[in-house]
Scaffold this motif. Structure first.
Motif, PDB file in Angstrom:
ATOM      1  N   ALA A  26       0.831  -1.208   0.000  1.00  9.89           N
ATOM      2  CA  ALA A  26       0.000   0.000   0.000  1.00  9.89           C
ATOM      3  C   ALA A  26       0.865   1.258   0.000  1.00  9.89           C
ATOM      4  O   ALA A  26       0.552   2.239  -0.687  1.00  9.89           O
ATOM      5  CB  ALA A  26      -0.927  -0.012   1.212  1.00  9.89           C
ATOM      6  N   TRP A  27       1.984   1.229   0.748  1.00 12.93           N
ATOM      7  CA  TRP A  27       2.867   2.397   0.832  1.00 12.93           C
ATOM      8  C   TRP A  27       3.472   2.709  -0.531  1.00 12.93           C
ATOM      9  O   TRP A  27       3.484   3.866  -0.966  1.00 12.93           O
ATOM     10  CB  TRP A  27       3.979   2.136   1.852  1.00 12.93           C
ATOM     11  CG  TRP A  27       4.766   3.369   2.225  1.00 12.93           C
ATOM     12  CD1 TRP A  27       4.581   4.174   3.295  1.00 12.93           C
ATOM     13  CD2 TRP A  27       5.872   3.944   1.479  1.00 12.93           C
ATOM     14  NE1 TRP A  27       5.486   5.210   3.292  1.00 12.93           N
ATOM     15  CE2 TRP A  27       6.279   5.092   2.185  1.00 12.93           C
ATOM     16  CE3 TRP A  27       6.521   3.601   0.314  1.00 12.93           C
ATOM     17  CZ2 TRP A  27       7.337   5.888   1.752  1.00 12.93           C
ATOM     18  CZ3 TRP A  27       7.575   4.407  -0.129  1.00 12.93           C
ATOM     19  CH2 TRP A  27       7.967   5.530   0.581  1.00 12.93           C
ATOM     20  N   GLN A  30       1.059   4.177  -2.971  1.00 15.82           N
ATOM     21  CA  GLN A  30       0.666   5.540  -2.606  1.00 15.82           C
ATOM     22  C   GLN A  30       1.766   6.566  -2.871  1.00 15.82           C
ATOM     23  O   GLN A  30       1.486   7.697  -3.280  1.00 15.82           O
ATOM     24  CB  GLN A  30       0.268   5.595  -1.139  1.00 15.82           C
ATOM     25  CG  GLN A  30      -0.143   6.988  -0.664  1.00 15.82           C
ATOM     26  CD  GLN A  30      -0.511   7.033   0.810  1.00 15.82           C
ATOM     27  OE1 GLN A  30      -0.566   5.989   1.480  1.00 15.82           O
ATOM     28  NE2 GLN A  30      -0.758   8.224   1.325  1.00 15.82           N
ATOM     29  N   HIS A  31       3.022   6.165  -2.669  1.00 17.65           N
ATOM     30  CA  HIS A  31       4.113   7.138  -2.686  1.00 17.65           C
ATOM     31  C   HIS A  31       4.968   7.147  -3.949  1.00 17.65           C
ATOM     32  O   HIS A  31       5.660   8.133  -4.216  1.00 17.65           O
ATOM     33  CB  HIS A  31       5.026   6.910  -1.484  1.00 17.65           C
ATOM     34  CG  HIS A  31       4.401   7.252  -0.164  1.00 17.65           C
ATOM     35  ND1 HIS A  31       3.634   6.357   0.546  1.00 17.65           N
ATOM     36  CD2 HIS A  31       4.416   8.398   0.558  1.00 17.65           C
ATOM     37  CE1 HIS A  31       3.206   6.923   1.664  1.00 17.65           C
ATOM     38  NE2 HIS A  31       3.660   8.157   1.696  1.00 17.65           N
ATOM     39  N   HIS A  56      -5.901  -3.818  -4.852  1.00 19.76           N
ATOM     40  CA  HIS A  56      -5.252  -2.835  -5.721  1.00 19.76           C
ATOM     41  C   HIS A  56      -5.266  -3.249  -7.190  1.00 19.76           C
ATOM     42  O   HIS A  56      -4.481  -2.720  -7.981  1.00 19.76           O
ATOM     43  CB  HIS A  56      -3.803  -2.640  -5.263  1.00 19.76           C
ATOM     44  CG  HIS A  56      -3.638  -2.385  -3.805  1.00 19.76           C
ATOM     45  ND1 HIS A  56      -4.010  -1.203  -3.199  1.00 19.76           N
ATOM     46  CD2 HIS A  56      -3.147  -3.192  -2.803  1.00 19.76           C
ATOM     47  CE1 HIS A  56      -3.748  -1.270  -1.901  1.00 19.76           C
ATOM     48  NE2 HIS A  56      -3.228  -2.467  -1.642  1.00 19.76           N
ATOM     49  N   SER A  59      -5.117  -0.622  -9.716  1.00 19.61           N
ATOM     50  CA  SER A  59      -3.937   0.250  -9.722  1.00 19.61           C
ATOM     51  C   SER A  59      -2.688  -0.427 -10.269  1.00 19.61           C
ATOM     52  O   SER A  59      -1.694   0.252 -10.534  1.00 19.61           O
ATOM     53  CB  SER A  59      -3.647   0.744  -8.292  1.00 19.61           C
ATOM     54  OG  SER A  59      -4.766   1.395  -7.740  1.00 19.61           O
TER      55      SER A  59
END
Length: 242
Positions: A26-27, A30-31, A56, A59
């Motif tokens: 997830a990190w 997101q980043h 996800h 994504s």
């Protein structure tokens, strides 16, 4: 690698070092900006990552390489995976027919047994060229690599710069042991290749893979007639500072 990119990756690795598998995925999503892809060969590690990517799927682009010489059991776990995760879409890349025809004409249908050079050429045609297509335009490539799989993978990082493909490679299972991977499979009832429990811990093309014996190296069953590092060219680890 330029100094700015090196420092950025160092900082990111420190950020995700203590995160769980779920949290680290997830990190990164997101980043880290840009197109994110995940390559699966339906091995046990890849199956665990496919499970954790489920929230996800919109994504991340998931893909696989169909070399044309795979075990039927690999196609079976492909089907089971699609059934377990109905929102999953896996794009398939294939070798070029003209490349296969030229190889057969020059080296024979099983020419990869003749020499390391001819084996590597077969891997290039069936794996590396299709992979290059699949990675085109990607900024992040998620892999199922683990540090304990082979000696030349022990210096990897969670996030590292892949100079050959000009993207960031993300290895979320880097520090997992095989026992920990198996525990994830058991806990979440994740489908795996039926050959795995028959001693096929690393599964590639059928003519180039055998079961390993007790005490043998993890990748001893791949290209068993060769000596030295057992890599096909998909994951050649290069110095982080280059």
């Amino acid at each position: 690698m330029d100094k700015i990119r090196q420092e950025t990756l160092k900082n990111w690795n420190e950020q995700i070092d203590q995160l769980s598998l779920k949290e680290s995925i997830a990190w990164v999503l997101q980043h880290v900006e840009g197109k994110v892809v995940f390559s699966t060969s339906f091995g046990i590690e890849d199956q665990v990552i496919t499970h954790y990517l489920e929230p996800h799927y919109d994504s991340v682009e998931l893909f696989t390489l169909d070399t044309g010489r795979q075990f039927n059991e690999t196609y079976e776990v492909f089907q089971k995976t699609q059934s377990k995760y109905p929102n999953l879409n896996i794009k398939t890349y294939y070798p070029e027919e003209t490349d296969i025809q030229e190889y057969y004409s020059k080296s024979g249908v099983n020419g990869f047994y003749n020499s390391i050079e001819e084996r590597k050429q077969c891997c290039f045609i069936r794996k590396v060229k299709p992979l290059n297509k699949a990675l085109d335009g990607a900024s992040v490539w998620i892999t199922g690599l683990r540090a304990e799989q082979s000696a030349n993978r022990e210096t990897m990082q969670f996030l590292e710069w892949d100079a050959d493909h000009q993207l960031i490679k993300f290895n979320p299972l880097l520090l997992f042991t095989l026992e920990e991977v198996e525990a994830e499979v058991d806990q979440y009832n994740i489908p795996i290749n039926s050959l795995y429990k028959k001693g096929y811990l690393s599964i590639g093309c059928a003519p180039c893979t055998r079961a390993i014996e007790p005490g043998e190296d993890f990748r001893a069953g791949r290209w068993w007639w060769e000596n030295g590092k057992k890599e096909c060219g998909l994951h050649i680890h290069t110095d982080q500072n280059n």
